[in-house]
Design an enzyme around this catalytic site. Sequence first.
Site, PDB file in Angstrom:
ATOM      1  N   ASN A   9     -28.229-112.433 -26.876  1.00 46.25           N
ATOM      2  CA  ASN A   9     -28.720-113.787 -27.137  1.00 46.25           C
ATOM      3  C   ASN A   9     -29.353-113.742 -28.526  1.00 46.25           C
ATOM      4  OD1 ASN A   9     -30.068-116.225 -27.222  1.00 46.25           O
ATOM      5  ND2 ASN A   9     -31.528-115.722 -25.595  1.00 46.25           N
ATOM      6  N   LYS A  11     -30.499-116.083 -30.273  1.00 50.76           N
ATOM      7  CA  LYS A  11     -31.556-117.090 -30.479  1.00 50.76           C
ATOM      8  C   LYS A  11     -31.373-117.759 -31.844  1.00 50.76           C
ATOM      9  CE  LYS A  11     -34.410-114.615 -27.249  1.00 50.76           C
ATOM     10  NZ  LYS A  11     -35.751-114.294 -26.762  1.00 50.76           N
ATOM     11  N   HIS A  96     -32.597-120.959 -20.369  1.00 47.35           N
ATOM     12  CA  HIS A  96     -33.454-119.912 -20.941  1.00 47.35           C
ATOM     13  C   HIS A  96     -34.906-120.400 -20.939  1.00 47.35           C
ATOM     14  CE1 HIS A  96     -35.267-117.129 -23.730  1.00 47.35           C
ATOM     15  NE2 HIS A  96     -34.268-116.312 -23.450  1.00 47.35           N
ATOM     16  N   GLU A  98     -37.195-120.222 -23.035  1.00 43.79           N
ATOM     17  CA  GLU A  98     -37.633-120.905 -24.266  1.00 43.79           C
ATOM     18  C   GLU A  98     -37.192-122.357 -24.250  1.00 43.79           C
ATOM     19  OE1 GLU A  98     -35.965-117.982 -26.934  1.00 43.79           O
ATOM     20  OE2 GLU A  98     -37.431-116.540 -26.179  1.00 43.79           O
ATOM     21  N   GLU A 167     -35.127-113.157 -16.065  1.00 44.49           N
ATOM     22  CA  GLU A 167     -35.892-112.798 -17.256  1.00 44.49           C
ATOM     23  C   GLU A 167     -37.362-113.164 -17.040  1.00 44.49           C
ATOM     24  OE1 GLU A 167     -33.180-112.690 -20.948  1.00 44.49           O
ATOM     25  OE2 GLU A 167     -33.831-114.746 -20.683  1.00 44.49           O
ATOM     26  N   GLY A 173     -39.476-110.567 -25.542  1.00 45.43           N
ATOM     27  CA  GLY A 173     -39.946-110.410 -26.911  1.00 45.43           C
ATOM     28  C   GLY A 173     -41.348-109.817 -27.017  1.00 45.43           C
ATOM     29  N   SER A 213     -37.173-107.530 -23.235  1.00 46.80           N
ATOM     30  CA  SER A 213     -37.480-106.260 -23.915  1.00 46.80           C
ATOM     31  C   SER A 213     -36.604-105.102 -23.434  1.00 46.80           C
ATOM     32  CB  SER A 213     -38.969-105.928 -23.788  1.00 46.80           C
ATOM     33  OG  SER A 213     -39.741-106.923 -24.443  1.00 46.80           O
TER      34      SER A 213
END
Length: 252
Positions: A9, A11, A96, A98, A167, A173, A213
């Site tokens: 991904n 991003k 996702h 985000e 996730e 991250g 991560s």
Amino acid sequence: MRKNIVAGNWKMNKTLQEGIALAKELNEALVADKPNCDVVICTPFIHLASVSPIVDASVIGVGAENCADKASGAYTGEVSAAMVASTGAQYVILGHSERREYYGETVETLKAKVELALENKLLPIFCIGEVLAEREANKQNEVVAAQLASVFDLSAEDFGKIVLAYEPVWAIGTGKTATAEQAQEIHAYIRSLVADKYGKEVADNTSILYGGSCKPSNAKELFANPDVDGGLIGGAALSVADFKGIIDAFKA
Ligand code: PGA
């Protein structure tokens, strides 16, 4: 049969030229040393039409990171599932964390996106996962069960096309990875929810990826779990050495 998949991904990273260079370098590395799993790269919309033709489709699949919740029309700035499919992309990441957090995506908007993706023959990589406060309150099972409502109205045939990605938001991250035990525990729970809804065979055939991560140093331990079928990789997907290191976790 359940597939092992490592999906990147990207991003909001890489200019068009940088993205093309990254895709070419990855393609060369994987053509020279064939992966033992499916590999997908999910890129910003603007890269899709350029990246799709330069990767060997037998080694790397291409996907978007999102698509619109409407089919077409006056939705300035949006990109439809049909447009994504027309670039040659085969996958789309949906839900996702985000997008849920910064762009207000809900169970209902995601339901529409999943349906449009499937109508356009895109395979959704559907993300679920709890935030830190929910994990600390031991609410992770409730949270993922509620998020799965976006895909649990599908027919069994359509659900069979979905890849799930667990996730934990606190691991994305942050450098904090879920332990192999934490990942296995919730992946097994997610698979049990799929079995309750669609039966054991569909559940056994569903790929459930771990994301957050993931790196070459922890991928092997995570993927060794019976219910962890690969990874959705953010930061480490921006480096061919790191991404390939994760892909190689499926090699002996
Ligand atoms: P990360 O991101 O690997 O950088 O933690 C994973 C993701 O958000 O898909």
